[in-house]
Design a protein around this motif. Structure first.
Motif, PDB file in Angstrom:
ATOM      1  N   GLU A 128     -13.951  51.266 -21.536  1.00 48.55           N
ATOM      2  CA  GLU A 128     -12.663  51.678 -20.988  1.00 48.55           C
ATOM      3  C   GLU A 128     -12.590  51.193 -19.551  1.00 48.55           C
ATOM      4  N   LEU A 163      -3.652  44.192 -15.128  1.00 51.65           N
ATOM      5  CA  LEU A 163      -4.205  44.073 -16.471  1.00 51.65           C
ATOM      6  C   LEU A 163      -5.101  42.849 -16.608  1.00 51.65           C
ATOM      7  N   ALA A 173      -2.799  49.634 -15.178  1.00 54.09           N
ATOM      8  CA  ALA A 173      -3.069  49.030 -16.477  1.00 54.09           C
ATOM      9  C   ALA A 173      -4.302  49.689 -17.092  1.00 54.09           C
ATOM     10  N   TYR A 174      -4.409  49.569 -18.415  1.00 56.90           N
ATOM     11  CA  TYR A 174      -5.485  50.262 -19.129  1.00 56.90           C
ATOM     12  C   TYR A 174      -5.991  49.376 -20.267  1.00 56.90           C
ATOM     13  N   SER A 233      -8.930  43.443 -17.855  1.00 55.65           N
ATOM     14  CA  SER A 233      -9.229  42.953 -19.207  1.00 55.65           C
ATOM     15  C   SER A 233     -10.357  41.938 -19.189  1.00 55.65           C
ATOM     16  N   PHE A 291      -7.190  47.771 -27.237  1.00 62.35           N
ATOM     17  CA  PHE A 291      -5.905  48.311 -26.823  1.00 62.35           C
ATOM     18  C   PHE A 291      -5.679  47.965 -25.357  1.00 62.35           C
ATOM     19  N   LEU A 292      -4.564  47.286 -25.057  1.00 61.18           N
ATOM     20  CA  LEU A 292      -4.219  46.917 -23.695  1.00 61.18           C
ATOM     21  C   LEU A 292      -2.836  47.479 -23.374  1.00 61.18           C
ATOM     22  N   GLU A 293      -2.700  48.031 -22.187  1.00 61.13           N
ATOM     23  CA  GLU A 293      -1.431  48.641 -21.794  1.00 61.13           C
ATOM     24  C   GLU A 293      -1.180  48.379 -20.317  1.00 61.13           C
ATOM     25  N   GLU A 294       0.058  48.036 -19.996  1.00 60.98           N
ATOM     26  CA  GLU A 294       0.431  47.820 -18.600  1.00 60.98           C
ATOM     27  C   GLU A 294       1.851  48.332 -18.396  1.00 60.98           C
ATOM     28  N   GLU A 295       2.007  49.258 -17.466  1.00 57.71           N
ATOM     29  CA  GLU A 295       3.320  49.799 -17.127  1.00 57.71           C
ATOM     30  C   GLU A 295       3.539  49.660 -15.629  1.00 57.71           C
ATOM     31  N   TRP A 333      -9.529  50.699 -16.122  1.00 62.42           N
ATOM     32  CA  TRP A 333      -8.154  50.808 -15.639  1.00 62.42           C
ATOM     33  C   TRP A 333      -8.087  50.377 -14.185  1.00 62.42           C
ATOM     34  N   GLU A 341       2.466  52.771 -13.554  1.00 65.58           N
ATOM     35  CA  GLU A 341       1.101  53.257 -13.704  1.00 65.58           C
ATOM     36  C   GLU A 341       0.129  52.081 -13.724  1.00 65.58           C
TER      37      GLU A 341
END
Length: 322
Positions: free
Chosen positions: A248, A254, A159-160, A258, A150-154, A250, A157
């Protein structure tokens, strides 16, 4: 007649209970304790620094307790004749112990000797385990497959990244010996890292767990913060050991997080070192038992009966998933 016997029994029973309730006081003389050197030294063949620690043993009635011996002098001697000596005030580092730098130890049998003023000299012997690596005559093998990611970037906030990885490990096997191994994640989960003042700087962690619950080959060891694994003579029991890795991470970018690798340490350790840490874990985390069982005693291979001299070889395993 029966009533009379009953009354006599009741009177005797009541009297006995009264005496028991008052308690029994006995003076127990503890033997005098002669302080001896307790030494802890775990070494690998090549290292920038290695720390040795020497304390004085203490009796149960000693109010001061064990004390560090800053004057201790250590000598490591190989069966081939090479030796290293360090210690004393010159090599003492407050809060650590006696530091040996630029370490290069050869294979074979090693004897550790520790001397200090007003103490009897102590010794311990060890055999260097084979040098474990991902290649060579004493090699491990592995596979690592990403099961879930799971990759998330906003914009507002950090990235995770979260990954679950199927990890299998095969450890080397010697037909003429039962070896011991230690496997651990270098950046493992630790609640201390979540203190408020440090939370903003924290960038992730890795959790290593066996996939088979209560696998008899794999034993978690809290002092080592890893899994102790024991080989069995003449049995190839350490093929494709199943583990799960959870990562995990952050941070602000990203692409950077990653690519953050998972770093594992795979060690071959001496049997004495394994026994020492197994016993230490039992002492720190007793599993319970009958009320009057004998206490668990610390394992020692030092001539004084206190401490441990252990040797190990290690290899760094880096897993990258971009």
């Amino acid at each position: 007649m029966k009533q009379l016997l009953f009354l006599l029994s009741l009177i005797l029973g009541t009297t006995g209970c009264d005496k028991l309730s008052e308690g029994v006081v006995r003076d127990i003389d503890f033997p005098e304790h002669d302080p001896q050197i307790a030494v802890t030294f775990m070494a690998r063949p090549i290292a920038d620094t290695i720390v040795a620690r020497a304390h004085s043993s203490a009796g149960i009635l000693d109010s001061i307790g064990s004390k560090r011996i800053k004057e201790a002098v250590y000598t490591l001697e190989n069966a081939a004749g090479n030796s290293i000596t360090w210690g004393g005030e010159a090599d003492w580092v407050q809060g650590l112990g006696h530091v040996l730098t630029d370490v290069e130890l050869e294979d074979g049998n090693w004897t550790l000797t520790v001397e200090a003023p007003e103490f009897e000299t102590v010794t311990a012997a060890q055999v260097m385990p084979p040098r474990i690596d991902s290649t060579g005559s004493y090699a491990y093998a592995y596979t690592a497959i990403v099961e879930d990611e799971f990759l998330e970037e906003e914009e507002s906030e950090d990235a995770y990244v979260a990954r679950t990885i199927d990890f299998t490990l095969t450890l080397p096997d010697r037909s003429d010996a039962a070896d011991y191994f230690l496997v651990r994640a270098q950046k493992s989960f630790n609640w201390d890292d979540f203190e408020e003042e440090e939370e903003a700087e924290y960038d992730g962690y890795v959790v290593l767990n066996p996939r088979v619950e209560d696998d008899p080959r794999i034993e978690w060891n809290q002092p080592c913060r890893g899994y102790l694994i024991q080989d069995i003579d003449a049995v190839e029991a350490l093929n494709s050991l199943p583990f799960e890795l959870y990562q995990e991470a952050w941070g602000p970018e990203l692409e950077v997080i990653s690519a953050e690798p998972i770093v594992l340490e795979v060690c071959a350790i001496s049997a004495e070192m394994a026994q020492y840490y197994k016993r230490l874990d039992l002492i720190n985390n007793p599993s319970g038992g009958p009320l009057f069982t004998e206490p668990v005693l610390a394992y020692s291979n030092v001539s004084s009966g206190y401490g441990c001299f252990g040797l190990y070889t290690s290899s760094t395993l880096i897993l990258s998933f971009e």
